[in-house]
Design a protein around this motif. Structure first.
Motif, short mmCIF file in Angstrom:
data_model
loop_
_atom_site.label_atom_id
_atom_site.label_comp_id
_atom_site.label_asym_id
_atom_site.label_seq_id
_atom_site.Cartn_x
_atom_site.Cartn_y
_atom_site.Cartn_z
N LYS A 191 0.83 -1.19 0.00
CA LYS A 191 0.00 0.00 0.00
C LYS A 191 0.87 1.25 0.00
O LYS A 191 1.74 1.41 0.86
CB LYS A 191 -0.93 0.00 1.21
CG LYS A 191 -1.98 -1.10 1.17
CD LYS A 191 -2.95 -1.00 2.33
CE LYS A 191 -4.02 -2.09 2.24
NZ LYS A 191 -4.98 -1.99 3.36
N PHE A 192 0.62 2.11 -0.97
CA PHE A 192 1.34 3.37 -1.08
C PHE A 192 0.49 4.51 -0.54
O PHE A 192 -0.74 4.44 -0.56
CB PHE A 192 1.71 3.64 -2.55
CG PHE A 192 2.65 2.63 -3.13
CD1 PHE A 192 4.03 2.81 -3.01
CD2 PHE A 192 2.19 1.51 -3.79
CE1 PHE A 192 4.91 1.88 -3.53
CE2 PHE A 192 3.06 0.58 -4.32
CZ PHE A 192 4.42 0.77 -4.18
N VAL A 193 1.15 5.55 -0.08
CA VAL A 193 0.45 6.73 0.44
C VAL A 193 0.38 7.78 -0.66
O VAL A 193 1.40 8.12 -1.26
CB VAL A 193 1.19 7.31 1.67
CG1 VAL A 193 0.36 8.42 2.30
CG2 VAL A 193 1.46 6.22 2.69
N LEU A 194 -0.83 8.28 -0.91
CA LEU A 194 -1.02 9.24 -1.99
C LEU A 194 -1.67 10.52 -1.49
O LEU A 194 -2.50 10.51 -0.58
CB LEU A 194 -1.89 8.64 -3.10
CG LEU A 194 -1.35 7.38 -3.79
CD1 LEU A 194 -2.35 6.90 -4.83
CD2 LEU A 194 0.00 7.66 -4.43
N ASP A 195 -1.28 11.62 -2.10
CA ASP A 195 -1.86 12.94 -1.81
C ASP A 195 -3.16 13.06 -2.61
O ASP A 195 -3.17 12.96 -3.83
CB ASP A 195 -0.85 14.01 -2.24
CG ASP A 195 -1.41 15.42 -2.22
OD1 ASP A 195 -2.57 15.61 -1.84
OD2 ASP A 195 -0.66 16.34 -2.59
N THR A 196 -4.28 13.31 -1.92
CA THR A 196 -5.57 13.41 -2.61
C THR A 196 -6.14 14.83 -2.62
O THR A 196 -7.25 15.03 -3.09
CB THR A 196 -6.61 12.47 -1.98
OG1 THR A 196 -6.81 12.83 -0.60
CG2 THR A 196 -6.15 11.03 -2.06
#
Length: 245
Positions: A59-64
C-alpha cells in the motif's frame, strides 16, 4: 525490499507536501480572512509483493488534495469605514478579469473612480452584480449589518454576500480569493451579518501548526531511517550471497 523503499518514498512525498501546507498556514496566520488548510491522504493498494508466505499487499500513500477549514475567525476592530467582516457563512463577491471571485478578506478601499475595491483593485459587487461607487461629496459611508451601503439619506447599494452549498467547490485563486468550480451560482446568504469597521482574522492557530511541523519532521526522519535500514539490509544480503558463491 524495493517495495519498502517505494512505500517509504511515497510517504516522504506526502510529508513534504504536508510540510508546505503547514508552513503556508503559519505564514498566513495574520492574513485577513485566511482559512487554515490540511492535507488529505489515502492509501492505494498496488501489485502484491512476493514473500515467503505467498503474497502480501503493498500500500502506497497518496496525496488526494487539500481540505480547508472555513470556520469563523476572530473579529478585530479597526474603525475603518471600508473595513468589513462577515459573521456567519458567506463570501464577498468581487469582479476580476477572469470572472467573479469570492473572498472573506474585507480590507476594502476606493479606486480613483470611487469604486469600492479589494487591496488588489478588484471591484466589490453589489447584489445586482455591479460595482459599488462611493461619492465623497455625499458624506460618511455607513454599512448596515445587512450589507446595505448608505451615505446620509442616500442608498448607494447593497454589498453582495453569497454562500456556496458545497464549500469544497471553492478553490483558491490567488490574492486571497476563491473561484467557484461548480456549475451552480452561489446564492445570497441572508443569515450572514456584515460588520463595518471590523476585519475577520485568520482561523490559523499557530501553536497547533508548529506542533504539526514537529510531528512531520519526526515522521520524515522515521521513514528515512526505515529506508536506510532497508537499503543496508539489502546490501548485506547481496554481499553474503556473493561470498557464498
Amino acid at each position: 525490499m524495493d517495495n519498502a523503499l517505494y512505500v517509504g518514498l511515497s510517504r516522504q512525498m506526502t510529508l513534504r507536501r504536508e510540510l508546505d501546507i503547514v508552513a503556508n498556514n503559519i505564514a498566513n496566520a495574520n492574513t485577513t480572512g485566511f482559512k487554515v488548510e490540511d492535507l488529505m491522504v489515502r492509501t492505494e493498494q498496488a501489485k502484491p509483493a512476493k514473500t515467503l508466505d505467498g503474497s502480501a499487499p503493498v500500500k502506497f500513500v497518496l496525496d488526494t488534495g487539500v481540505a480547508r477549514d472555513f470556520s469563523q475567525g476572530a473579529m478585530t476592530k479597526t474603525g475603518g469605514d471600508f473595513d468589513l467582516a462577515i459573521e456567519g457563512k458567506g463570501f464577498f463577491r468581487v469582479q476580476t478579469a477572469g470572472g467573479d471571485r469570492y473572498t472573506r478578506d474585507g480590507r476594502f478601499t476606493t479606486n480613483p473612480e470611487g469604486q469600492l475595491v479589494t487591496q488588489a483593485g478588484h471591484p466589490v459587487l453589489d447584489d445586482g452584480g455591479g460595482p459599488l461607487t462611493i461619492d465623497p461629496r455625499l458624506g460618511p459611508v455607513n454599512v448596515g449589518k445587512d450589507g446595505i451601503v448608505t451615505q446620509g439619506a442616500i442608498r448607494v447599494g447593497k454589498i453582495a454576500v453569497v454562500r456556496a452549498d458545497d464549500l469544497s467547490t471553492m478553490a483558491k485563486d490567488g490574492d486571497n480569493l476563491y473561484r467557484n468550480t461548480a456549475n451552480t451560482t452561489p446564492q445570497p446568504a441572508p443569515d450572514a451579518i456584515v460588520h463595518q469597521g471590523m476585519l475577520e482574522a485568520s482561523n490559523v492557530q499557530p501553536v497547533i501548526e508548529i506542533t504539526k511541523l514537529i510531528e512531520i519532521q519526526r515522521a520524515y526522519e522515521g521513514v528515512a531511517r526505515m529506508m536506510d535500514n532497508t537499503s543496508e539490509l539489502s546490501r548485506t544480503a547481496v554481499e553474503r550471497l556473493g561470498k557464498a558463491n
